[in-house]
Design a protein around this motif. Structure first.
Motif, PDB file in Angstrom:
ATOM      1  N   HIS A 198       0.820  -1.216   0.000  1.00 27.02           N
ATOM      2  CA  HIS A 198       0.000   0.000   0.000  1.00 27.02           C
ATOM      3  C   HIS A 198       0.856   1.269   0.000  1.00 27.02           C
ATOM      4  N   LEU A 199       2.154   1.120   0.213  1.00 23.76           N
ATOM      5  CA  LEU A 199       3.070   2.267   0.218  1.00 23.76           C
ATOM      6  C   LEU A 199       3.888   2.339  -1.059  1.00 23.76           C
ATOM      7  N   TYR A 200       3.395   1.708  -2.124  1.00 16.55           N
ATOM      8  CA  TYR A 200       4.191   1.539  -3.329  1.00 16.55           C
ATOM      9  C   TYR A 200       4.684   2.850  -3.924  1.00 16.55           C
ATOM     10  N   ASP A 201       3.950   3.959  -3.707  1.00 20.22           N
ATOM     11  CA  ASP A 201       4.337   5.230  -4.320  1.00 20.22           C
ATOM     12  C   ASP A 201       4.865   6.243  -3.304  1.00 20.22           C
ATOM     13  N   ASP A 202       5.190   5.789  -2.111  1.00 17.17           N
ATOM     14  CA  ASP A 202       5.703   6.659  -1.045  1.00 17.17           C
ATOM     15  C   ASP A 202       7.172   6.343  -0.818  1.00 17.17           C
ATOM     16  N   ALA A 203       8.043   6.941  -1.616  1.00 12.97           N
ATOM     17  CA  ALA A 203       9.476   6.622  -1.564  1.00 12.97           C
ATOM     18  C   ALA A 203      10.116   6.901  -0.205  1.00 12.97           C
TER      19      ALA A 203
ATOM     20  N   GLY B 200      24.229  -5.320  -2.981  1.00 14.14           N
ATOM     21  CA  GLY B 200      24.065  -6.536  -3.762  1.00 14.14           C
ATOM     22  C   GLY B 200      22.602  -6.893  -3.971  1.00 14.14           C
ATOM     23  N   GLY B 201      22.249  -7.264  -5.166  1.00  9.83           N
ATOM     24  CA  GLY B 201      20.893  -7.672  -5.493  1.00  9.83           C
ATOM     25  C   GLY B 201      19.961  -6.542  -5.864  1.00  9.83           C
ATOM     26  N   LEU B 202      20.428  -5.293  -5.762  1.00  5.93           N
ATOM     27  CA  LEU B 202      19.566  -4.164  -6.091  1.00  5.93           C
ATOM     28  C   LEU B 202      19.140  -4.196  -7.551  1.00  5.93           C
ATOM     29  N   GLU B 203      20.035  -4.648  -8.419  1.00  5.72           N
ATOM     30  CA  GLU B 203      19.727  -4.634  -9.855  1.00  5.72           C
ATOM     31  C   GLU B 203      18.510  -5.492 -10.194  1.00  5.72           C
ATOM     32  N   ARG B 204      18.216  -6.499  -9.365  1.00  6.11           N
ATOM     33  CA  ARG B 204      17.072  -7.366  -9.649  1.00  6.11           C
ATOM     34  C   ARG B 204      15.739  -6.686  -9.349  1.00  6.11           C
ATOM     35  N   SER B 205      15.762  -5.572  -8.619  1.00  2.50           N
ATOM     36  CA  SER B 205      14.524  -4.868  -8.282  1.00  2.50           C
ATOM     37  C   SER B 205      14.108  -3.864  -9.350  1.00  2.50           C
ATOM     38  N   ILE B 206      15.013  -3.534 -10.255  1.00  2.27           N
ATOM     39  CA  ILE B 206      14.742  -2.495 -11.250  1.00  2.27           C
ATOM     40  C   ILE B 206      14.119  -3.127 -12.489  1.00  2.27           C
ATOM     41  N   ASN B 207      12.862  -2.801 -12.724  1.00  2.00           N
ATOM     42  CA  ASN B 207      12.140  -3.333 -13.883  1.00  2.00           C
ATOM     43  C   ASN B 207      11.991  -2.322 -15.011  1.00  2.00           C
ATOM     44  N   SER B 208      12.026  -1.034 -14.664  1.00  2.00           N
ATOM     45  CA  SER B 208      11.784  -0.002 -15.662  1.00  2.00           C
ATOM     46  C   SER B 208      12.740   1.170 -15.453  1.00  2.00           C
ATOM     47  N   VAL B 209      13.270   1.689 -16.569  1.00  5.16           N
ATOM     48  CA  VAL B 209      14.167   2.841 -16.534  1.00  5.16           C
ATOM     49  C   VAL B 209      13.607   3.932 -17.434  1.00  5.16           C
ATOM     50  N   ILE B 210      13.500   5.143 -16.898  1.00  7.81           N
ATOM     51  CA  ILE B 210      13.109   6.327 -17.665  1.00  7.81           C
ATOM     52  C   ILE B 210      14.339   7.215 -17.775  1.00  7.81           C
TER      53      ILE B 210
ATOM     54  N   ARG C 273      15.222  -6.136   8.464  1.00  9.03           N
ATOM     55  CA  ARG C 273      15.606  -6.957   7.322  1.00  9.03           C
ATOM     56  C   ARG C 273      14.392  -7.552   6.627  1.00  9.03           C
ATOM     57  N   VAL C 274      13.341  -7.849   7.394  1.00 12.97           N
ATOM     58  CA  VAL C 274      12.174  -8.487   6.808  1.00 12.97           C
ATOM     59  C   VAL C 274      11.466  -7.552   5.830  1.00 12.97           C
ATOM     60  N   MET C 275      11.638  -6.246   6.007  1.00 14.26           N
ATOM     61  CA  MET C 275      10.970  -5.284   5.128  1.00 14.26           C
ATOM     62  C   MET C 275      11.826  -4.844   3.953  1.00 14.26           C
ATOM     63  N   LEU C 276      13.078  -5.237   3.925  1.00 17.18           N
ATOM     64  CA  LEU C 276      13.989  -4.770   2.876  1.00 17.18           C
ATOM     65  C   LEU C 276      13.590  -5.223   1.472  1.00 17.18           C
ATOM     66  N   PRO C 277      13.349  -6.514   1.216  1.00 22.28           N
ATOM     67  CA  PRO C 277      13.065  -6.936  -0.176  1.00 22.28           C
ATOM     68  C   PRO C 277      11.850  -6.233  -0.788  1.00 22.28           C
ATOM     69  N   THR C 278      10.730  -6.194  -0.061  1.00 29.13           N
ATOM     70  CA  THR C 278       9.521  -5.582  -0.618  1.00 29.13           C
ATOM     71  C   THR C 278       9.675  -4.071  -0.746  1.00 29.13           C
ATOM     72  N   SER C 279      10.294  -3.429   0.251  1.00 29.37           N
ATOM     73  CA  SER C 279      10.525  -1.976   0.179  1.00 29.37           C
ATOM     74  C   SER C 279      11.400  -1.636  -1.010  1.00 29.37           C
ATOM     75  N   ARG C 280      12.429  -2.423  -1.199  1.00 26.93           N
ATOM     76  CA  ARG C 280      13.343  -2.181  -2.326  1.00 26.93           C
ATOM     77  C   ARG C 280      12.647  -2.419  -3.659  1.00 26.93           C
ATOM     78  N   PHE C 281      11.808  -3.438  -3.713  1.00 21.29           N
ATOM     79  CA  PHE C 281      11.095  -3.748  -4.947  1.00 21.29           C
ATOM     80  C   PHE C 281      10.241  -2.567  -5.388  1.00 21.29           C
ATOM     81  N   HIS C 282       9.457  -1.993  -4.464  1.00 22.40           N
ATOM     82  CA  HIS C 282       8.573  -0.886  -4.823  1.00 22.40           C
ATOM     83  C   HIS C 282       9.352   0.402  -5.075  1.00 22.40           C
ATOM     84  N   ARG C 283      10.388   0.642  -4.278  1.00 26.01           N
ATOM     85  CA  ARG C 283      11.107   1.909  -4.397  1.00 26.01           C
ATOM     86  C   ARG C 283      11.922   1.982  -5.678  1.00 26.01           C
ATOM     87  N   PHE C 284      12.439   0.874  -6.140  1.00 27.79           N
ATOM     88  CA  PHE C 284      13.315   0.888  -7.314  1.00 27.79           C
ATOM     89  C   PHE C 284      12.705   0.193  -8.522  1.00 27.79           C
TER      90      PHE C 284
END
Length: 406
Positions: free
Chosen positions: A14-19, A63-73, A30-41
């Motif tokens: 629900h916080l997908y657009d709140d960077a 490490g692993g940040l590159e896997r969260s980036i799906n779109s580049v503008i 640590r438990v919130m890192l993967p999902t937070s990173r996914f939405h933020r990046f």
């Protein structure tokens, strides 16, 4: 008590657009890192060289940040070595969408992008499925088609304000029909772009458009109507999903009537879903003559396969009364209130829904905001057939819908 990670993920969704909040959550546990990173990046906007350098540094240290980036503008920065300065895209293993943005040529007459220059990066991001170009002036339709073919996995193309010059449609596109479009290309989106006709003739030539099924188009002036009528003649019997955005400069009549022919949807006989989105710079009142066009356009839908019609309406709700006292005030357009939508011609909607050609229709989704009780009662009394079949679904949406920012 330990909260299950599934609930944590649901809250973060629900916080997908709140960077800022997502950044704080990523640092909180640590438990919130993967999902937070996914939405933020998930989507990264690179508007200047500093942001690119920052992103590269983050890729080096996290490490692993590159896997969260799906779109580049990526914004045009006047680079001379576009390929060299964008090679970091190699590292984004999950990159599926790429958008290239240039300033408007009317303000930067010296910015003219040769499509071969941008094509240098195709070897880096050839695996993307969604490609968007915003504002570049392309040197010719032949170059445009060649550039598109460099992306073998392309499923979606979006052109915003793209100019194809010189046009040369007859010579260039017919001469290059042997260049086949990407085999999975099925969704096209156009906003104030004359590339629509180029791609229509190219893809329809020799059956290259067999996979095509989805089209989105924006109308602002009458200059948008003729290209739509001409190009849609190639696809009207293939389109299954149609999304039309009407954001007229002035009254809708000035947009829908072309000198040679008028806007029409009667040829789209295989539609399964249709989304009609309207943005009018007037209030949602009976005196707003543009509102009558909503029912006129809905009445043009004749596909026996049509299951869902979605109608979105954005108007000037005049919520800031100070704007009435100034001719120079900037009017804010927001989602129309359900109560105000009672002024629509519901009798005409009832008649349209009742005609036999729409026998498969299951739902008319009407998007708005505010209370729904008065409109629901109004539909019950004025549209008994529609109400008895439970066809109308009133869906609350944001005050500022995302499609207005596209």
């Amino acid at each position: 008590m330990k909260v299950p990670p599934e609930i944590v993920d649901h809250v973060l969704d629900h916080l997908y657009d709140d960077a800022p909040t997502l950044g704080a959550c990523a640092l909180a546990g640590r438990v919130m890192l993967p999902t937070s990173r996914f939405h933020r990046f998930k989507t990264v906007v690179l508007a200047n060289p500093r942001r690119i350098r920052t992103l590269v540094q983050m890729l080096d240290t996290h490490g692993g940040l590159e896997r969260s980036i799906n779109s580049v503008i990526m914004h045009h920065l006047g680079w001379t070595n576009f390929r060299g300065q964008s090679e970091f895209l190699y590292r984004l293993s999950n990159l599926s969408a790429f958008t290239y943005v240039m300033p408007s040529a009317s303000f930067h007459d010296d910015l003219r992008l040769d499509v071969h220059h941008l094509g240098e990066v195709a070897n880096i991001i050839y695996g993307i499925t969604s490609l968007s170009l915003n504002c570049p002036a392309i040197t010719g339709s032949e170059d445009l088609l060649f550039f598109i073919t460099q992306f073998n996995n392309l499923e979606e193309i979006r052109f915003d304000w793209v100019e194809v010059a010189p046009y040369g449609l007859a010579e260039e596109t017919q001469a290059k029909t042997f260049i086949r479009p990407p085999r999975n290309l099925h969704r096209l989106r156009f906003n104030a772009s004359d590339a629509f006709q180029v791609l229509a003739h190219w893809m329809s030539g020799r059956g290259h458009d067999r996979g095509f099924h989805s089209l989105q188009y924006h109308f602002r002036t009458k200059e948008d109507t003729r290209p739509f009528n001409v190009a849609s003649s190639c696809w009207h019997d293939k389109a299954k999903v149609l999304e039309l955005d009407f954001i007229p400069v002035g009254h809708m009549s000035a947009v829908m009537h072309d000198d040679d022919n008028d806007f029409s949807l009667t040829g789209f006989v295989n539609l399964e879903t249709c989304s009609l989105r309207f943005a009018f710079g007037e209030m949602c009142v009976a005196a707003n003559q543009s509102l009558s066009w909503i029912t006129v356009i809905v009445d043009q839908l004749t596909s026996p396969l049509l299951r869902t019609i979605t109608i979105s309406l954005v108007v000037d709700n005049v919520e800031d009364l100070r704007s009435l006292n100034s001719e120079c005030a900037v009017r804010e357009l927001t989602t129309a209130y359900f109560d105000d939508m009672r002024v629509l011609d519901w009798g005409a909607i009832e008649k349209t829904v009742s005609k036999g050609s729409l026998g498969s229709l299951q739902k008319i989704v009407l998007e708005g905001q505010g209370s729904r009780e008065l409109l629901t009662e109004h539909i019950r009394t004025t549209c008994p057939t529609v109400h008895s079949r439970s066809l109308i679904s009133l869906v609350p949406v944001k005050r500022h819908p995302e499609w207005m920012n596209l």
